[in-house]
Design an enzyme around this catalytic site. Structure first.
Site, PDB file in Angstrom:
ATOM      1  N   GLN A   1      -2.424 -12.087   1.071  1.00  0.00           N
ATOM      2  CA  GLN A   1      -3.586 -12.416   1.905  1.00  0.00           C
ATOM      3  C   GLN A   1      -4.885 -12.460   1.104  1.00  0.00           C
ATOM      4  OE1 GLN A   1      -2.569  -9.444   5.247  1.00  0.00           O
ATOM      5  NE2 GLN A   1      -3.577 -11.144   6.298  1.00  0.00           N
TER       6      GLN A   1
ATOM      7  N   HIS B   1       4.683 -10.721   5.944  1.00  0.00           N
ATOM      8  CA  HIS B   1       3.748 -11.436   5.054  1.00  0.00           C
ATOM      9  C   HIS B   1       4.354 -11.592   3.662  1.00  0.00           C
ATOM     10  CE1 HIS B   1      -0.030 -12.288   7.030  1.00  0.00           C
ATOM     11  NE2 HIS B   1      -0.188 -11.040   7.464  1.00  0.00           N
TER      12      HIS B   1
ATOM     13  N   CYS C   1      -3.988 -11.221  13.136  1.00  0.00           N
ATOM     14  CA  CYS C   1      -3.823 -11.211  11.681  1.00  0.00           C
ATOM     15  C   CYS C   1      -5.123 -11.653  11.040  1.00  0.00           C
ATOM     16  CB  CYS C   1      -2.697 -12.170  11.300  1.00  0.00           C
ATOM     17  SG  CYS C   1      -2.417 -12.265   9.527  1.00  0.00           S
ATOM     18  N   LEU C   2      -5.506 -10.987   9.945  1.00  0.00           N
ATOM     19  CA  LEU C   2      -6.760 -11.330   9.258  1.00  0.00           C
ATOM     20  C   LEU C   2      -6.708 -12.739   8.681  1.00  0.00           C
ATOM     21  CD1 LEU C   2      -7.439  -7.945   7.419  1.00  0.00           C
ATOM     22  CD2 LEU C   2      -8.505  -8.784   9.524  1.00  0.00           C
TER      23      LEU C   2
ATOM     24  N   HIS D   1       4.952  -6.352  10.280  1.00  0.00           N
ATOM     25  CA  HIS D   1       3.989  -7.449  10.097  1.00  0.00           C
ATOM     26  C   HIS D   1       3.698  -7.660   8.604  1.00  0.00           C
ATOM     27  CE1 HIS D   1       0.201  -9.662  11.513  1.00  0.00           C
ATOM     28  NE2 HIS D   1      -0.038  -9.485  10.228  1.00  0.00           N
ATOM     29  N   GLU D   2       3.491  -6.556   7.872  1.00  0.00           N
ATOM     30  CA  GLU D   2       3.133  -6.686   6.451  1.00  0.00           C
ATOM     31  C   GLU D   2       4.330  -7.102   5.595  1.00  0.00           C
ATOM     32  OE1 GLU D   2       0.082  -6.952   5.947  1.00  0.00           O
ATOM     33  OE2 GLU D   2      -0.545  -6.004   7.820  1.00  0.00           O
TER      34      GLU D   2
ATOM     35  N   GLY E   1      -3.891  -3.354   8.244  1.00  0.00           N
ATOM     36  CA  GLY E   1      -2.940  -3.641   7.177  1.00  0.00           C
ATOM     37  C   GLY E   1      -3.353  -4.884   6.420  1.00  0.00           C
TER      38      GLY E   1
END
Ligand code: NI
Length: 177
Positions: free
Chosen positions: A51, A140, A94-95, A136-137, A46
């Site tokens: 991000q 963000h 997480c990226l 999670h997204e 995702g």
């Protein structure tokens, strides 16, 4: 299409709620293409627009590599979590926080409403990895990262490690603004 640099915590754009998308323009479609390319290159399941430094309420998710049933590949424009059920502890990363994984307590099922790239409203719901990715997204897009869901003890430990790496020049210093 282009792979864009992924912004790392605690860059300001990750800590602020994103803006609603008012209209699906060619620029928005191009942004989504870049998000897919950036996510698959990373690789991740995702990615939220902030991000890659764009403060708009857009996320992409592809959980189809998972063995869980009902996994999906979806673009979420202006997503909102409508309903959640259950609780599940799973390891998460997480990226924007590469190298850090922690067990995070999340709902085990989630239902989200969003628009697609045609501007049509749809619903996405699921359990397991998909539920976790949906939350999670959207977190963000609300200016939250997964370490905000940990105990203050664990969160502070990670923040200290990041500051140490920033001092060592091994992690980007957050720009102000
Ligand atoms: Ni993330």
């Amino acid at each position: 299409m282009a792979i864009r640099p992924i912004v790392k915590y605690p860059e300001q754009v990750l800590l602020r709620p994103t803006r609603l998308v008012a209209e699906i323009t060619p620029e928005i479609r191009a942004l989504v293409e870049d998000m897919w390319e950036t996510m698959y290159d990373a690789p991740g399941v995702g990615l939220a627009a902030n991000q890659i430094g764009v403060g708009l309420r857009i996320a992409v998710i592809d959980t189809t590599s998972s063995q869980d049933p009902g996994m999906r590949k979806i673009v979420l424009i202006n997503p909102e979590v409508l309903e959640t059920r259950g609780r599940l502890n799973e390891e998460e990363g997480c990226l924007s926080l590469p190298g850090f994984t922690e067990t995070v307590l999340r709902p085990s099922w989630a239902k989200v409403r969003a628009s697609d790239l045609e501007g049509k409203t749809f619903f996405a719901e699921g359990e397991g990895l998909l539920a976790r990715a949906l939350i999670h997204e959207t977190d963000h897009l609300d200016g939250r990262v997964f370490i905000d869901r940990l105990s203050s003890l664990k969160r502070d430990l990670i923040r200290r490690k990041i500051r140490k790496r920033q001092r060592a020049g091994d992690w980007p210093a957050a720009a102000s603004g």
